[in-house]
Scaffold this motif. Structure first.
Motif, mmCIF file in Angstrom:
data_model
loop_
_atom_site.group_PDB
_atom_site.id
_atom_site.type_symbol
_atom_site.label_atom_id
_atom_site.label_comp_id
_atom_site.label_asym_id
_atom_site.label_seq_id
_atom_site.Cartn_x
_atom_site.Cartn_y
_atom_site.Cartn_z
ATOM 1 N N LYS A 170 -0.249 13.694 1.990
ATOM 2 C CA LYS A 170 0.807 12.682 1.427
ATOM 3 C C LYS A 170 0.218 11.057 1.590
ATOM 4 O O LYS A 170 -0.102 9.579 1.046
ATOM 5 C CB LYS A 170 2.132 12.024 2.833
ATOM 6 N N GLU A 171 -1.392 11.201 3.247
ATOM 7 C CA GLU A 171 -1.781 10.084 3.183
ATOM 8 C C GLU A 171 -2.803 9.975 2.393
ATOM 9 O O GLU A 171 -3.347 8.845 1.700
ATOM 10 C CB GLU A 171 -2.031 10.584 5.027
ATOM 11 N N ILE A 218 -9.164 1.423 8.903
ATOM 12 C CA ILE A 218 -7.524 0.902 8.641
ATOM 13 C C ILE A 218 -8.058 -0.391 8.511
ATOM 14 O O ILE A 218 -7.563 -1.487 7.520
ATOM 15 C CB ILE A 218 -6.682 1.149 9.564
ATOM 16 N N ALA A 256 1.913 16.235 5.296
ATOM 17 C CA ALA A 256 1.385 14.905 6.033
ATOM 18 C C ALA A 256 0.270 15.074 4.970
ATOM 19 O O ALA A 256 -0.206 13.798 4.794
ATOM 20 C CB ALA A 256 1.480 15.552 7.472
ATOM 21 N N ILE A 298 -7.803 7.644 4.432
ATOM 22 C CA ILE A 298 -8.330 5.798 4.702
ATOM 23 C C ILE A 298 -9.900 6.210 4.914
ATOM 24 O O ILE A 298 -10.631 5.095 3.985
ATOM 25 C CB ILE A 298 -7.780 5.469 5.843
ATOM 26 N N SER A 329 -3.607 6.881 0.277
ATOM 27 C CA SER A 329 -5.118 6.172 0.406
ATOM 28 C C SER A 329 -5.522 5.821 -0.684
ATOM 29 O O SER A 329 -6.466 4.689 -1.041
ATOM 30 C CB SER A 329 -5.627 7.049 1.656
ATOM 31 N N PHE A 363 4.352 7.738 9.897
ATOM 32 C CA PHE A 363 2.984 7.930 8.414
ATOM 33 C C PHE A 363 1.895 7.174 9.029
ATOM 34 O O PHE A 363 1.568 7.514 8.304
ATOM 35 C CB PHE A 363 4.048 7.166 7.129
ATOM 36 N N GLU A 385 -10.874 5.565 13.438
ATOM 37 C CA GLU A 385 -10.285 5.636 12.385
ATOM 38 C C GLU A 385 -9.235 4.221 12.588
ATOM 39 O O GLU A 385 -9.398 3.580 11.423
ATOM 40 C CB GLU A 385 -9.260 6.297 12.752
ATOM 41 N N ASN A 435 -0.826 9.186 10.990
ATOM 42 C CA ASN A 435 -1.360 9.853 9.955
ATOM 43 C C ASN A 435 -2.112 9.117 8.875
ATOM 44 O O ASN A 435 -2.716 10.108 8.822
ATOM 45 C CB ASN A 435 0.168 10.867 9.220
ATOM 46 N N LEU A 436 -2.510 8.300 8.714
ATOM 47 C CA LEU A 436 -3.460 7.094 8.428
ATOM 48 C C LEU A 436 -4.522 7.562 9.131
ATOM 49 O O LEU A 436 -4.942 8.091 9.928
ATOM 50 C CB LEU A 436 -2.761 6.057 8.863
#
Length: 406
Positions: A230-231, A155, A227, A12, A235, A4, A151, A7-8
């Motif tokens: 969900k991400e 985050i 995925a 984000i 976010s 998980f 990325e 995959n962020l």
């Protein structure tokens, strides 16, 4: 959990884009003038954001292209295609230049709440040194960073500002029963422009372009659809929680008027101590930096798609676009206009541009030639239609109110 976290990314960045100084300012205004009573509008905005951004993310994943690329390819009539692309090009690029001014100004307010203000004169102009520093940070990260490096930076910054704002909200010790009452919808005429601004600061038109492009860079193929969703939901719910925390902070303050988020920090200090001011300032600084990177990035993706450029983030043309947006943002933020006026104007304009962009997206994700079996189903069209209708309703009411007040 490891998968998980791996995959962020795109979601984000979208959260980082909408939790900018504009969100901090508009949510502060909502809290100061209306208490908790507009939390329902914020909740609806988050739901609308998830619906539209899911369409954008699915488009990027399945087609492997950005939204402006798809519009250019699917519009067969050359006259209509040129007109629509020009409209999108103008709205996003000019809008993002104004946004960038608000983003840099917001980050400057966060820095000045902790450090002192530093200005130097060039002829008739007074340049804030913090504007140059924030602009320089955004410039450096975009110039030196690949998508994967950006990325990781995002985050870290999103987690930092989330912790900062949520901790500040806890420090205010709000009455939970009063907070819950704020989720009961009230009249649209009560704070209409603030409601539109809340929608405009959450469902950001340029994020619909940014998300599709970022997803197409990170993933490829329908096997990643679960995925991606969900991400995205995680976010945006995190972003929504941060926005609500800011409203709670503002509602608990003892100030009657607000011109910037720094005013909110000043109002919180007598009640909750200097720690509240520091947390709020750190959150505002992080929000300003993240948004001052995503606005130029989104503008570059839009121009690239509209004009059919190749080469991605490392293309000289791509870099030229975001460089121009950052330079304009630094200049505009130093003109002496009250920060709240720049930011509030951009958010209201966003709320008016949103229906137009959303209709284009809605049309594209229903094209079999683009998404095949992954195009919108009946339920997605029903929910999307309701969201777009709401956006149109708010936009028309805003224009009607402005005409009445002339």
């Amino acid at each position: 959990m490891k998968n998980f976290l791996k995959n962020l990314g795109p979601g984000i960045l979208v959260s980082a884009a909408f939790i900018g100084p504009g969100t901090v300012t508009i949510c502060s205004i909502a809290g100061v003038y209306f208490g908790y009573s507009l939390l329902w509008a914020l909740l609806i905005s988050i739901f609308a954001c998830i619906v539209l951004q899911e369409m954008s993310a699915r488009l990027g994943l399945i087609s492997g292209k950005g939204l402006s690329d798809c519009i250019r390819d699917e519009m067969k009539n050359p006259v209509i295609r040129i007109f629509i692309l020009f409209l999108i090009f103008s709205a996003i690029v000019i809008g993002n230049a104004a946004y960038e001014a608000g983003n840099i100004t917001g980050a400057v307010l966060g820095a000045e709440a902790v450090f002192s203000s530093v200005n130097f004169e060039i002829g008739a102009f007074s340049i804030n040194i913090w504007s140059l520093i924030i602009g320089g940070v955004a410039f450096s990260l975009l110039y030196l960073g690949s998508y994967k490096k950006l990325e990781k930076v995002f985050i870290a910054l999103v987690l930092l500002m989330s912790i900062a704002f949520i901790l500040t909200a806890f420090l205010t010790k709000p009455d939970l029963s009063e907070v819950l009452k704020g989720f009961v919808p009230g009249s649209f005429d009560s704070g209409l422009l603030t409601i539109i601004a809340l929608v405009g600061t959450t469902v950001v038109p340029y994020n619909l372009f940014l998300h599709a492009s970022l997803v197409s860079e990170k993933w490829s193929g329908p096997k990643y659809l679960g995925a991606v969703r969900k991400e995205l939901v995680f976010s945006l719910l995190l972003g929504g929680l941060v926005s609500m925390a800011i409203v709670v902070c503002a509602a608990a303050s003892n100030i009657n008027d607000i011109e910037s988020a720094a005013d909110l920090a000043v109002g919180l200090e007598p009640l909750f101590g200097s720690s509240a001011t520091i947390f709020l300032a750190v959150g505002l600084l992080a929000a300003g930096i993240t948004s001052s990177i995503t606005a130029p990035l989104a503008a570059a993706y839009v121009v690239q798609g509209c004009l059919g450029w190749k080469g991605g983030m490392q293309s000289p043309k791509f870099k030229m676009v975001w460089m121009i947006i950052i330079i304009l943002g630094v200049l505009f933020s130093s003109l002496g206009v009250k920060p709240v006026e720049i930011i509030q104007f951009a958010q209201i304009a966003n709320g008016l541009v949103l229906p137009v962009i959303a209709i284009f997206l809605f049309w594209i994700v229903n094209q079999r030639s683009v998404l095949g079996k992954y195009r919108n189903n009946f339920l997605q069209n029903l929910i999307g239609g309701v969201v777009i209708t709401l956006a149109i309703f708010l936009g028309v009411k805003s224009i009607f109110n402005v005409i009445q007040n002339l």
